[in-house]
Design an enzyme around this catalytic site. Structure first.
Site, PDB file in Angstrom:
ATOM      1  CB  CYS A 102     -16.054 -19.934  -2.317  1.00 15.77           C
ATOM      2  SG  CYS A 102     -15.094 -21.441  -2.564  1.00 15.77           S
ATOM      3  CB  SER A 130     -16.495 -23.440  -5.708  1.00 18.29           C
ATOM      4  OG  SER A 130     -15.469 -24.152  -5.074  1.00 18.29           O
ATOM      5  CG  HIS A 156     -13.725 -22.852 -10.404  1.00 17.34           C
ATOM      6  ND1 HIS A 156     -12.603 -22.209 -10.875  1.00 17.34           N
ATOM      7  CD2 HIS A 156     -13.302 -23.606  -9.351  1.00 17.34           C
ATOM      8  CE1 HIS A 156     -11.554 -22.557 -10.137  1.00 17.34           C
ATOM      9  NE2 HIS A 156     -11.954 -23.382  -9.204  1.00 17.34           N
ATOM     10  CG  HIS A 181     -20.524 -22.856  -1.979  1.00 20.17           C
ATOM     11  ND1 HIS A 181     -20.103 -22.011  -2.967  1.00 20.17           N
ATOM     12  CD2 HIS A 181     -19.403 -23.338  -1.399  1.00 20.17           C
ATOM     13  CE1 HIS A 181     -18.780 -22.008  -2.990  1.00 20.17           C
ATOM     14  NE2 HIS A 181     -18.330 -22.798  -2.035  1.00 20.17           N
ATOM     15  CB  CYS A 190     -17.287 -23.372   1.608  1.00 20.06           C
ATOM     16  SG  CYS A 190     -16.175 -24.049   0.336  1.00 20.06           S
TER      17      CYS A 190
END
Ligand code: CND
Ligand code: ZN
Length: 376
Positions: free
Chosen positions: A47, A49, A52, A68, A175
């Protein structure tokens, strides 16, 4: 031979500092303490995220094990765990649901107070970690950490799912799918016949498109600077797609023109940039438009919005995990998938073995994938 109660040595992808690749190393995973669950991971999605953190945009404590969005099997449980048992197929929850705090009790709340989303301390609730590498403490990520063969989570951060569910697909319910789909269904509450704009057509944005379609939106405009994302967006429900780079004027003005001066009813920012958050807000109807922020903007970034944009009636809101109460909703979303109420196939463009994790991230960074799923 049972591993319950013992330290497990296994492979994990550890990040030692930002802007460095994952290194697959042997770590030690301590047994679960009271109200904790140790999980053997089967599949984990890649993902933005997680990326990031790699890029340094979101600040966390290092070293860390990211990931996650996963499915696993419970290996063992600590004292007092009642909702799962060894052998159960589960999804770790990056937004927990303790069921007792005020957001858990409030019908509109989903950000349980046990969450580590945004704070990113990376430790269990007793302030320690179950991960170590050569004697050094390794942090967890949003109470989950799934880029490892074994992880330990709090009981509030895990949901039991249908044993027959395919891990390499339903991991996205952990997610990407739930976040985007829920942003449309739960957070915006898109109505039939409405016009929507989705900024960012990655795994989460395409799921928002799917949510808008399921809610009966009649126009869904996809916005992305990578036109290669457009065919897939149309496949999952976008009625038209626009590339901001094709226009001289700002994209919000383009969207206002496309809607005969009205603006869209609902807009979604699913990128993680403050400029596109403002553009999404400005694209929606000045009187009754709602803009939902889904993308995770860099730590400490700030955004300035002219009050005049809001006073006329626009609503700006945000959503974490699509507004779902995680432990209650994830098993239901998995059953809905099993009953073919929605599909995840268009979102999964690549699958690869866990040790090819750096390739999975390169595909994301170069805009060539929607979701890559790592298989353990
Ligand atoms: P992914 O990188 O797959 O998609 C982002 C898309 O945005 C890509 O298709 C890009 O081409 C496009 N894009 C980039 N810059 C621009 C721009 N300036 N204008 C238009 N389009 C652009 O990311 P993802 O779908 O995995 O995640 C999207 C965001 O959602 C990201 O910020 C992630 O951290 C966040 C998120 C939030 C939550 C939550 O609970 N709120 C959960 N998971 C992910
Ligand atoms: Zn995510």
């Amino acid at each position: 031979m049972s591993t319950a109660g013992k330290v497990i040595k296994c492979k994990a992808a550890v990040i030692w500092e930002p802007k460095t690749p994952f290194s697959i190393v042997e770590i030690e995973v301590a047994p679960p303490k009271a109200h904790e669950v140790r999980i053997k991971i089967l599949a984990s999605g890649v993902c933005r995220s997680d990326d990031h953190i790699l890029s340094g945009e979101l600040k966390v404590n290092f070293p860390i094990i990211l990931g996650h969005e996963a499915v696993g099997v419970v290996e063992s449980v600590g004292e007092g765990v009642t909702s799962v048992e060894p052998g159960d197929k589960v999804i770790p929850l990056f937004v927990p649901q303790c069921g007792e705090c005020s957001p858990c009790i409030h019908p509109k709340g989903n950000l349980c107070k046990l969450n580590d989303f945004g704070t990113f301390f990376g430790l269990m609730s007793d302030g320690t970690s179950r991960f170590s590498c050569k004697g050094e403490l390794v942090h967890n990520f949003v109470s989950t950490s799934t880029f490892t063969e074994y992880t330990v989570v709090h009981e509030s951060s895990v949901a039991k799912i249908d044993a027959a569910a395919p891990p390499e697909k339903v991991c996205l319910i952990g997610c990407g799918f739930s976040t985007g789909y829920g942003a449309a269904i739960n957070s915006a509450k898109v109505e039939p016949g409405s016009t929507c704009a989705v900024f960012g057509l990655g795994g989460v944005g395409l799921s928002a498109v799917m949510g808008c379609k399921a809610a009966g939106a009649s126009r869904i405009i996809g916005v992305d600077i990578n036109k290669d994302k457009f065919p897939k967006a149309k496949e999952v429900g976008a009625t038209e797609c626009v590339n901001p780079l094709d226009f001289e004027k700002p994209i919000n003005e383009v969207l206002i023109d496309m809607t005969e001066g009205d603006g869209v009813d609902y807009s979604f920012e699913v990128i993680g940039r403050t400029d596109t958050m403002i553009a999404a807000l400005t694209s929606c109807n000045m009187n009754y438009g709602t803009s939902v922020m889904v993308g995770a903007a860099p730590t400490k970034s700030e955004m300035t919005v002219p009050p005049g944009l809001i006073i006329t009636g626009r609503t700006l809101k945000g959503t974490v995990f699509g507004g779902w109460k995680s432990k209650d909703s994830v098993p239901r979303l998995v059953s809905d998938f099993m009953q073919k109420k929605f599909t995840l196939d268009p979102l999964i463009t690549h699958t690869m073995p866990f040790d090819k994790i750096n390739e999975g991230f390169e595909l994301l960074q170069t805009g060539k994938s929607i979701r890559s799923v790592l298989i353990f």
